[in-house]
Design a protein around this motif. Structure first.
Motif, PDB file in Angstrom:
ATOM      1  N   LEU A 250       3.400 -14.021  -8.232  1.00 63.49           N
ATOM      2  CA  LEU A 250       3.331 -13.900  -6.467  1.00 63.49           C
ATOM      3  C   LEU A 250       2.186 -13.130  -6.054  1.00 63.49           C
ATOM      4  O   LEU A 250       1.854 -12.025  -6.760  1.00 63.49           O
ATOM      5  CB  LEU A 250       4.729 -13.652  -5.824  1.00 63.49           C
ATOM      6  CG  LEU A 250       5.823 -14.846  -6.169  1.00 63.49           C
ATOM      7  CD1 LEU A 250       6.950 -14.267  -5.546  1.00 63.49           C
ATOM      8  CD2 LEU A 250       5.255 -16.221  -5.671  1.00 63.49           C
ATOM      9  N   MET A 280      16.260  -3.113  -4.020  1.00 58.29           N
ATOM     10  CA  MET A 280      14.772  -2.225  -3.581  1.00 58.29           C
ATOM     11  C   MET A 280      15.294  -1.028  -4.102  1.00 58.29           C
ATOM     12  O   MET A 280      16.020  -0.347  -3.618  1.00 58.29           O
ATOM     13  CB  MET A 280      14.788  -2.661  -2.189  1.00 58.29           C
ATOM     14  CG  MET A 280      14.648  -3.851  -1.602  1.00 58.29           C
ATOM     15  SD  MET A 280      13.111  -4.378  -1.689  1.00 58.29           S
ATOM     16  CE  MET A 280      13.350  -5.721  -0.533  1.00 58.29           C
TER      17      MET A 280
ATOM     18  N   PRO B 103       8.773  -4.064   3.953  1.00 55.59           N
ATOM     19  CA  PRO B 103       9.467  -5.021   2.984  1.00 55.59           C
ATOM     20  C   PRO B 103       8.973  -4.530   1.395  1.00 55.59           C
ATOM     21  O   PRO B 103       7.696  -4.220   1.236  1.00 55.59           O
ATOM     22  CB  PRO B 103       8.857  -6.144   3.511  1.00 55.59           C
ATOM     23  CG  PRO B 103       8.644  -5.880   5.006  1.00 55.59           C
ATOM     24  CD  PRO B 103       8.178  -4.694   5.041  1.00 55.59           C
ATOM     25  N   GLY B 104       9.975  -4.851   0.710  1.00 57.06           N
ATOM     26  CA  GLY B 104       9.726  -4.590  -0.773  1.00 57.06           C
ATOM     27  C   GLY B 104       9.552  -3.395  -1.210  1.00 57.06           C
ATOM     28  O   GLY B 104       9.605  -2.887  -2.580  1.00 57.06           O
ATOM     29  N   HIS B 105       9.597  -2.146  -0.178  1.00 60.73           N
ATOM     30  CA  HIS B 105       9.863  -1.106  -0.594  1.00 60.73           C
ATOM     31  C   HIS B 105      11.298  -0.432  -0.469  1.00 60.73           C
ATOM     32  O   HIS B 105      12.211  -1.309  -0.001  1.00 60.73           O
ATOM     33  CB  HIS B 105       9.096   0.076   0.357  1.00 60.73           C
ATOM     34  CG  HIS B 105       7.476   0.031  -0.284  1.00 60.73           C
ATOM     35  ND1 HIS B 105       7.073   0.834  -0.950  1.00 60.73           N
ATOM     36  CD2 HIS B 105       6.597  -0.535   0.483  1.00 60.73           C
ATOM     37  CE1 HIS B 105       6.089   0.833  -1.070  1.00 60.73           C
ATOM     38  NE2 HIS B 105       5.357  -0.068  -0.137  1.00 60.73           N
ATOM     39  N   VAL B 192      -8.519  -9.882  -4.470  1.00 60.61           N
ATOM     40  CA  VAL B 192      -7.312  -9.440  -3.960  1.00 60.61           C
ATOM     41  C   VAL B 192      -7.400  -8.103  -3.283  1.00 60.61           C
ATOM     42  O   VAL B 192      -6.869  -8.211  -2.181  1.00 60.61           O
ATOM     43  CB  VAL B 192      -6.165  -9.211  -5.317  1.00 60.61           C
ATOM     44  CG1 VAL B 192      -5.196  -8.487  -4.560  1.00 60.61           C
ATOM     45  CG2 VAL B 192      -5.814 -10.531  -5.639  1.00 60.61           C
ATOM     46  N   SER B 197      -4.370  -7.780  -0.085  1.00 65.26           N
ATOM     47  CA  SER B 197      -3.269  -8.357  -0.747  1.00 65.26           C
ATOM     48  C   SER B 197      -3.113  -7.648  -2.122  1.00 65.26           C
ATOM     49  O   SER B 197      -3.554  -6.671  -2.434  1.00 65.26           O
ATOM     50  CB  SER B 197      -3.695  -9.977  -1.218  1.00 65.26           C
ATOM     51  OG  SER B 197      -2.275 -10.574  -1.603  1.00 65.26           O
ATOM     52  N   SER B 198      -2.207  -8.287  -2.892  1.00 63.98           N
ATOM     53  CA  SER B 198      -1.849  -7.625  -4.265  1.00 63.98           C
ATOM     54  C   SER B 198      -1.332  -8.644  -5.259  1.00 63.98           C
ATOM     55  O   SER B 198      -0.907  -9.902  -4.594  1.00 63.98           O
ATOM     56  CB  SER B 198      -0.880  -6.303  -3.984  1.00 63.98           C
ATOM     57  OG  SER B 198       0.297  -6.886  -3.512  1.00 63.98           O
ATOM     58  N   VAL B 199      -1.456  -8.452  -6.317  1.00 66.69           N
ATOM     59  CA  VAL B 199      -0.791  -9.199  -7.574  1.00 66.69           C
ATOM     60  C   VAL B 199       0.061  -8.683  -8.569  1.00 66.69           C
ATOM     61  O   VAL B 199       0.011  -7.464  -8.574  1.00 66.69           O
ATOM     62  CB  VAL B 199      -1.999  -9.939  -8.330  1.00 66.69           C
ATOM     63  CG1 VAL B 199      -2.567 -11.028  -7.515  1.00 66.69           C
ATOM     64  CG2 VAL B 199      -2.902  -8.913  -8.672  1.00 66.69           C
ATOM     65  N   PRO B 297       4.251  -7.930  -7.504  1.00 63.55           N
ATOM     66  CA  PRO B 297       3.041  -7.357  -6.693  1.00 63.55           C
ATOM     67  C   PRO B 297       3.320  -6.262  -5.912  1.00 63.55           C
ATOM     68  O   PRO B 297       4.464  -6.124  -5.290  1.00 63.55           O
ATOM     69  CB  PRO B 297       2.435  -8.690  -5.831  1.00 63.55           C
ATOM     70  CG  PRO B 297       3.716  -9.434  -5.510  1.00 63.55           C
ATOM     71  CD  PRO B 297       4.299  -9.509  -6.781  1.00 63.55           C
ATOM     72  N   THR B 298       2.425  -5.277  -5.887  1.00 63.37           N
ATOM     73  CA  THR B 298       2.454  -4.207  -5.002  1.00 63.37           C
ATOM     74  C   THR B 298       2.948  -4.433  -3.564  1.00 63.37           C
ATOM     75  O   THR B 298       2.239  -5.436  -2.971  1.00 63.37           O
ATOM     76  CB  THR B 298       1.068  -3.549  -4.848  1.00 63.37           C
ATOM     77  OG1 THR B 298       0.583  -3.459  -6.237  1.00 63.37           O
ATOM     78  CG2 THR B 298       1.308  -2.044  -4.424  1.00 63.37           C
ATOM     79  N   ILE B 301       0.847  -3.646   1.364  1.00 59.59           N
ATOM     80  CA  ILE B 301      -0.528  -4.492   1.724  1.00 59.59           C
ATOM     81  C   ILE B 301      -0.737  -4.446   3.203  1.00 59.59           C
ATOM     82  O   ILE B 301      -0.355  -3.740   3.752  1.00 59.59           O
ATOM     83  CB  ILE B 301       0.058  -6.185   1.182  1.00 59.59           C
ATOM     84  CG1 ILE B 301       1.164  -6.473   2.007  1.00 59.59           C
ATOM     85  CG2 ILE B 301       0.098  -6.396  -0.414  1.00 59.59           C
ATOM     86  CD1 ILE B 301       1.579  -7.858   1.904  1.00 59.59           C
ATOM     87  N   VAL B 305       3.321  -7.341   8.276  1.00 59.55           N
ATOM     88  CA  VAL B 305       4.795  -8.128   7.759  1.00 59.55           C
ATOM     89  C   VAL B 305       5.571  -7.949   8.770  1.00 59.55           C
ATOM     90  O   VAL B 305       5.774  -6.670   9.234  1.00 59.55           O
ATOM     91  CB  VAL B 305       4.797  -7.760   6.330  1.00 59.55           C
ATOM     92  CG1 VAL B 305       6.055  -8.653   5.906  1.00 59.55           C
ATOM     93  CG2 VAL B 305       3.584  -8.002   5.371  1.00 59.55           C
ATOM     94  N   GLN B 306       6.285  -8.805   9.325  1.00 64.68           N
ATOM     95  CA  GLN B 306       7.413  -8.633  10.019  1.00 64.68           C
ATOM     96  C   GLN B 306       8.465  -7.566   9.457  1.00 64.68           C
ATOM     97  O   GLN B 306       9.134  -7.995   8.297  1.00 64.68           O
ATOM     98  CB  GLN B 306       8.011 -10.084  10.645  1.00 64.68           C
ATOM     99  CG  GLN B 306       9.527 -10.179  10.852  1.00 64.68           C
ATOM    100  CD  GLN B 306      10.042 -11.551  10.328  1.00 64.68           C
ATOM    101  OE1 GLN B 306       9.344 -12.509  10.705  1.00 64.68           O
ATOM    102  NE2 GLN B 306      11.212 -11.624   9.907  1.00 64.68           N
TER     103      GLN B 306
END
Lengths: 355, 355, 355, 355
Positions: A250, A280, B103-105, B192, B197-199, B297-298, B301, B305-306
């Motif tokens: 992704l 997370m 998000p993601g952190h 990227v 962005s990131s992968v 992906p990292t 970015i 993002v919301q």
């Protein structure tokens, strides 16, 4: 060595496939929890061999006895010792493998490590030990009473489910939530069994009702503990959290689980997606904790395979005895149990540090 | 809590991304091993940020100092304390994320757990902590001097290598052993990075020279320890041993690693294949120990993002600062280090129980 | 090996007497506790060498630096790394003992175990390591803020205190609560020091404000943990809880701590006596937790003593350098620190299991 | 919680005084050691109740069954589960203490901690649990086959032995090596028993044949582990290593264990004295490891004692039932077992780190 799992909610298993009994000591369970054999037996029954033609025909009642740690129907805070007697052992079935190393089994490695091994039914390396885990998991479920844990098979022999109809899980012999897949798997497994072969599987387990905040960085991260727990199950060769390997394909913006405020004041936030699988930074997010495991095909097959004896001679071996053509099926309650234990432990760790 | 890893060869890390320093205490290292900063620095240099345009532009010399446990150039058997000072912190870059959950952190989960967090650069949840692991791994490598450990990237953004030309690993910025893939990845990562962005990536690590017999059943199985070790690395969402998830799609006869006698008397057996990834029943087989990890992906970015603030308000967040567009690249030396630590620990456990 | 203490509140120390620094990593501390160097330094100052003619003349400022785990003045729940630099080392003082085994020291045993040793100032076996424990103990005190811990010397060279006048503790150089004994000890220690000899001591530590219920049976009993903690301090050869060895000379009816109802409804019970030292069945009773330790006379004396070299030759050794004629004095803050750590750990364990 | 002891040779006990059984799981035992019930039973018999009029009249055969970990007469390296059934429970004897807190017992503290307790015979806090330790100790003795461990009572009710005639140990009911003291104790204990009172005791245990080098600094020092092990035994209130508290009254020159070269080349050094009790800096010296423990008088006495009920009401309690007038006597095999376990663990730890 190191036959214990968990840090605070900690269990220790003992026993071999063909010894008189096997069991588990659960330590660290909080006091005052209602517990009896009736809380544990259903989970053992779920794992019990001999329940359909698709699993081993060994007949074990797997009746659990609680020997300590419970008084007047409640846990006392002291160790809970549980024992399951082995009944249907037929050790003679295994005489042949005393000398020959079965590929895919721990025969060679146990000998290489310890100099010899209890070869009867795989001894300590047999999946029979997982009954003890299931008993421990049943206690763990009581510790985290608000959490629901459910496992199901998502893939057998490369054939994957396409939907999740939870209410159909009990309608088949596979813990399969896709009735169509269940039908296909029935055909597949009959064919596999008749040919003396075996197939692998992928099992998914998820936990709902886990509040945000469980998991202890860095080396007791919730996902790290889950990985250790799952990889310790016989035949497991891979573990994924959330999207797992698919996440590696992704882009960052597609993998981001966007957050929105909860509906009411004080409500937890809402996530639009759950790529993360509920974890997370090693800590639960409040979403479902999702884990998948890959199980290799059963190593015991009726096809003769080239191998060596313990004296180093080339031979062929064919594993008679009674085996599961697909160990993934009976791994479902085991994986559920391990997730329950990991979560109970994370809950107690959290309570220790944060109150 | 539980910031230590290992049972006998046991390390404890400390430090945050933007604190004055970070470090590790390695306990249980055998005495009499030649060790100096020169043994450790090359591995840190391999992980060091800012070495190509494809990784974060933070400039950290990552110079390690040994503060204890070594005397006259040799380990003494006492704890080895190693420290790395943080130099290039630029905390102001991160002021924005004090209030917003990326998000993601681990921003939200740390707050949910601890009530507040050191938000500067991710604090404790930053991948900067992995420098400490690399230092520990460098010590571990000395403990198991006969074992070679090598990691490489096998997939970036879904694009997979097709061959393994070990000698080309150093010719690109990606620890990639397939020169053609390396060229494609260069194009991909430039694109990227430019798009903000990131992968994700998949990294494989293998260890050669591990004798049969390492690994302690049942809950310190070699593969279970590896799974815990790897899943504890930032951004890792999946772990495979040997064939991993692919094994779930094999038949038993295709997954069997057939054995033959070794060439000479006393030689270890030869395996025709290594589907098992060098581990059976949690114990090493003598073949290469093979592990693969999936990295998401990292999460940082440049796309807005919301998300929500710590006060529960809906906002958008965009992570400025300096980040790796693909964290999988710099994860290679970290994964190697973790494998080295797991193997050193397994070796010492084996020596304890079996002599 | 195993340079960590504690199960949940867990610290790891590192460093040698004459290395560049020593330190401790405190793991498992709850988040949100106000903490700065100013909370720790006073306890280190209490232990600091060179404060009177009755302790070693080594001059160490023992300034502690917090390197991690604290953000904006509060603990974050992540590891707290603390470091103290060694300043006044004078390694040349110790050249002689590189080859000769000093009786009563760990010289011979470290060589026997590890094959060689860092001989400078005793290396890792030096009491300098206890500075790290004092720093950990200072953090522990904050975790159990309602508990008061106080240590004092009750016997030096066989001369015992006869009363406990807490307010006089600071009036002498001995942490002695009996002003008359303090005067006698001054004379005694001047004489001992001038003759190049040394004397032993008994130290008592008690904790008030510990609620009933702390301590985890059976192998983490409060008294068992205290015994392990205290016996790990250099020169300690005996540990007593409550009446200790004197209890072995009592009749059952004389040793019974009779209980009465508390004054008001909901008040804890009142005990008429505290022979038990505040611990029954390994769990705190709510009374003062009382512990006493015996410290042998300092092994470093100016009298030549017969011994051997590391090559097995008979020689005499006389330990020059700067030493405490009575290590019991400076052991007071160390014993306090260890009790604080044991209690903080017991508190967190209790919270884990019982909530 | 934390019902395990040991780090590598690690045992976990379970069971209550009046449950169906009690037991122990021994983990980490090396493989290939000859072991059967016949190796364990004699040590249990030594501890068994009801063997003379001076110990409790409860009649327990204490027959041990090995349930796992042994195959064809040898340990396999897997967990050794041992179980002892409770036979002679007479729970009704204890009905009275369900409500009343017996002073000196863990009744109050268990209730304070857990909210309730298994009051039958003291439940988990009963000394019956020590049978499990004795079984573990029997296994430990096999692990360190060259080490001899012997315990004896050196003081009862303040009356101390004056000599050590090892061959007379079996001639009396007290594990007493001084025949004159044994005669005096017989009179004393008859009187104590008849009056419904109890007395305390001091037990000494020593281990010969321990090579120099066992023990892991700093927090797994041999003496620290021994202190934890011994203080975890019921009724123990003090632990001494070597001269213990007496060392606190010696001068440095009198406490020094002078060393001389061994008789032949390669022989270990000879110590003139053993004030240190065989441990320096936490590591064995090669001399006898010597430990003494103080046991309080049995808390169960026939004299009525003032106390409270679990509802906080003032009452008197008198403990009927069957008790040891001096628990020190039956503590001898328990203390021996704990020393054996500590030494087996130290041996395996040493082997892990040093090879």
């Amino acid at each position: 060595m190191f036959n214990s799992f968990g840090r605070i909610f900690r269990f220790t298993t003992w026993g071999e496939s063909h010894g008189p009994a096997l069991g588990v000591v659960v330590d660290g369970c909080p006091p005052g929890i209602a517990l009896s054999e009736a809380d544990i037996q259903p989970w053992l029954d779920k794992r019990k061999p001999g329940q359909s033609r698709h699993t081993t025909q060994r007949r074990e009642p797997d009746e659990v006895k609680i020997l300590s740690g419970v008084f007047e129907g409640k846990t006392t805070g002291t160790p809970i010792s549980m024992m399951i007697e082995n009944v249907d052992q037929r050790s003679k079935d295994y005489g042949d493998i005393a000398e020959k190393y079965r590929p895919g089994h721990a025969d060679y490695t146990y000998d290489a490590k310890y100099g010899f091994r209890d070869y009867r039914g795989g001894g300590r390396s047999s999946a029979r030990e997982t009954a003890a885990r299931v008993a421990a998991g049943a206690v763990a479920r009581k510790v985290i009473a608000g959490v629901g844990i459910l496992g199901h098979v998502v893939e057998i022999g490369g054939d994957r489910v396409e939907r999740f109809a939870a209410h159909t899980l009990g309608d088949n012999d596979f813990w399969c939530a896709d009735p169509d897949a269940a039908k296909r798997w029935e055909v597949l497994l009959d064919s596999v069994r008749k040919s003396g072969s075996s197939v692998g599987a992928v099992v998914e387990v998820f936990a709902s009702g886990v509040p945000a905040g469980w998991g202890s960085p860095l080396y007791a991260k919730l996902d790290g503990e889950l990985a250790a727990a799952m990889m310790s199950i016989n035949a497991v060769k891979g573990v994924e959290i959330g999207d797992g390997f698919a996440a590696a394909r992704l882009r960052g913006e597609d993998n981001a689980d966007r957050m929105r405020p909860g509906a009411g004041a004080g409500d937890p936030p809402v996530f639009d997606t759950n790529h993360a699988g509920g974890v997370m930074g090693g800590i639960s997010t409040g979403q479902d904790v999702v884990c998948r495991i890959a199980l290799k095909p059963t190593s015991s097959i009726l096809t003769p395979v080239q191998t060596i004896t313990r004296y180093g001679e080339a031979v062929e071996v064919m594993t008679k005895g009674r085996h599961d053509p697909c160990v993934g099926i009976r791994a479902v309650p085991v994986a559920e149990a391990m997730m329950a234990c990991v979560l109970a432990d994370a809950f107690l760790m959290h309570r220790a540090q944060v109150g």
